[in-house]
Scaffold this motif. Sequence first.
Motif, short mmCIF file in Angstrom:
data_model
loop_
_atom_site.label_atom_id
_atom_site.label_comp_id
_atom_site.label_asym_id
_atom_site.label_seq_id
_atom_site.Cartn_x
_atom_site.Cartn_y
_atom_site.Cartn_z
N MET A 256 -5.75 2.41 -15.55
CA MET A 256 -5.19 2.22 -16.88
C MET A 256 -4.55 3.52 -17.35
O MET A 256 -3.38 3.56 -17.70
CB MET A 256 -6.28 1.78 -17.87
CG MET A 256 -5.77 1.58 -19.29
SD MET A 256 -7.01 0.91 -20.43
CE MET A 256 -8.25 2.18 -20.47
N HIS B 175 -3.66 -6.70 -16.60
CA HIS B 175 -3.95 -5.86 -15.42
C HIS B 175 -5.28 -6.28 -14.78
O HIS B 175 -6.21 -6.70 -15.45
CB HIS B 175 -4.00 -4.38 -15.82
CG HIS B 175 -2.67 -3.87 -16.28
ND1 HIS B 175 -1.70 -3.41 -15.42
CD2 HIS B 175 -2.14 -3.75 -17.52
CE1 HIS B 175 -0.64 -3.02 -16.10
NE2 HIS B 175 -0.88 -3.23 -17.38
N ARG C 208 -10.06 3.09 -15.98
CA ARG C 208 -9.65 1.86 -15.31
C ARG C 208 -9.76 0.66 -16.25
O ARG C 208 -10.61 0.64 -17.15
CB ARG C 208 -10.49 1.64 -14.06
CG ARG C 208 -10.30 2.79 -13.07
CD ARG C 208 -10.96 2.57 -11.73
NE ARG C 208 -10.73 3.70 -10.86
CZ ARG C 208 -9.62 3.89 -10.14
NH1 ARG C 208 -8.65 3.01 -10.18
NH2 ARG C 208 -9.49 4.97 -9.38
N TYR C 209 -8.89 -0.30 -16.02
CA TYR C 209 -8.95 -1.55 -16.78
C TYR C 209 -10.23 -2.30 -16.43
O TYR C 209 -10.73 -2.21 -15.30
CB TYR C 209 -7.75 -2.45 -16.45
CG TYR C 209 -6.48 -2.04 -17.15
CD1 TYR C 209 -6.27 -2.34 -18.49
CD2 TYR C 209 -5.48 -1.35 -16.47
CE1 TYR C 209 -5.11 -1.98 -19.14
CE2 TYR C 209 -4.30 -0.98 -17.11
CZ TYR C 209 -4.12 -1.30 -18.44
OH TYR C 209 -2.97 -0.94 -19.09
N THR C 210 -10.75 -3.02 -17.38
CA THR C 210 -11.86 -3.93 -17.15
C THR C 210 -11.33 -5.35 -17.34
O THR C 210 -10.15 -5.54 -17.68
CB THR C 210 -13.01 -3.68 -18.15
OG1 THR C 210 -12.56 -4.04 -19.46
CG2 THR C 210 -13.47 -2.23 -18.13
N HIS D 206 -3.60 -7.56 -21.74
CA HIS D 206 -2.99 -6.47 -20.96
C HIS D 206 -2.50 -6.92 -19.59
O HIS D 206 -1.60 -6.30 -19.03
CB HIS D 206 -3.93 -5.26 -20.84
CG HIS D 206 -5.24 -5.49 -20.17
ND1 HIS D 206 -5.36 -5.78 -18.83
CD2 HIS D 206 -6.51 -5.45 -20.67
CE1 HIS D 206 -6.64 -5.91 -18.51
NE2 HIS D 206 -7.36 -5.73 -19.61
N LYS E 20 -7.98 -8.94 -20.53
CA LYS E 20 -7.01 -9.20 -19.45
C LYS E 20 -5.93 -10.18 -19.90
O LYS E 20 -4.77 -10.06 -19.50
CB LYS E 20 -7.69 -9.71 -18.19
CG LYS E 20 -6.72 -9.85 -17.02
CD LYS E 20 -7.42 -10.19 -15.73
CE LYS E 20 -6.48 -10.08 -14.57
NZ LYS E 20 -5.70 -11.20 -14.25
#
Length: 170
Positions: free
Chosen positions: A54, A48, A37-39, A46, A43
């Motif tokens: 992710m 997201h 998963r994106y953190t 990316h 940000k």
Amino acid sequence: MALSLINPCLWFDGQAEEAAQFYISIFPNSKITAIQRYTGAGKEIHGHEPGSVMVVEFELNGQTFSGLNGGPQFKFTEAISFQVNCDTQAEIDHYWTRLAEGADESRHDCGWVMDKYGLAWQILPKALKSMLSDSDEERRSRVTSEMMKMKKLDLARLEKAYEGVGLERS
């Protein structure tokens, strides 16, 4: 599970997990093996939301894939496709029908299926390779000519073309 040396990574615009679920429902011995998963870090680059998917790692009948939710910048094209080598017409029918679910049928031709995510698949009888590798040019030409008339490949028709039986004369 050990990582393969070479692993296809497929770029999606937010549908990586949905696509992986779709694909594992079609192929035997398939599963999702990991989700990253994106953190909040990065940000601004990316774009997201933290916690959103992710990367989805999955296996289709033992072949490892990654699905990346990268964004709308890139789309799949027929320049890359996955070949599904089938023993029987029943297998051809299964993979063709399932992968075509929800897809634009005008993008299906000559054994190729573009799925609802835009990914290209070639649903092929295993016997086709040897037919098209035959030293007899007339046999190869008959098979190629018959294949070019088809959307979903028909193994019996290809075999008849290969043998030169039951063909219409023009």
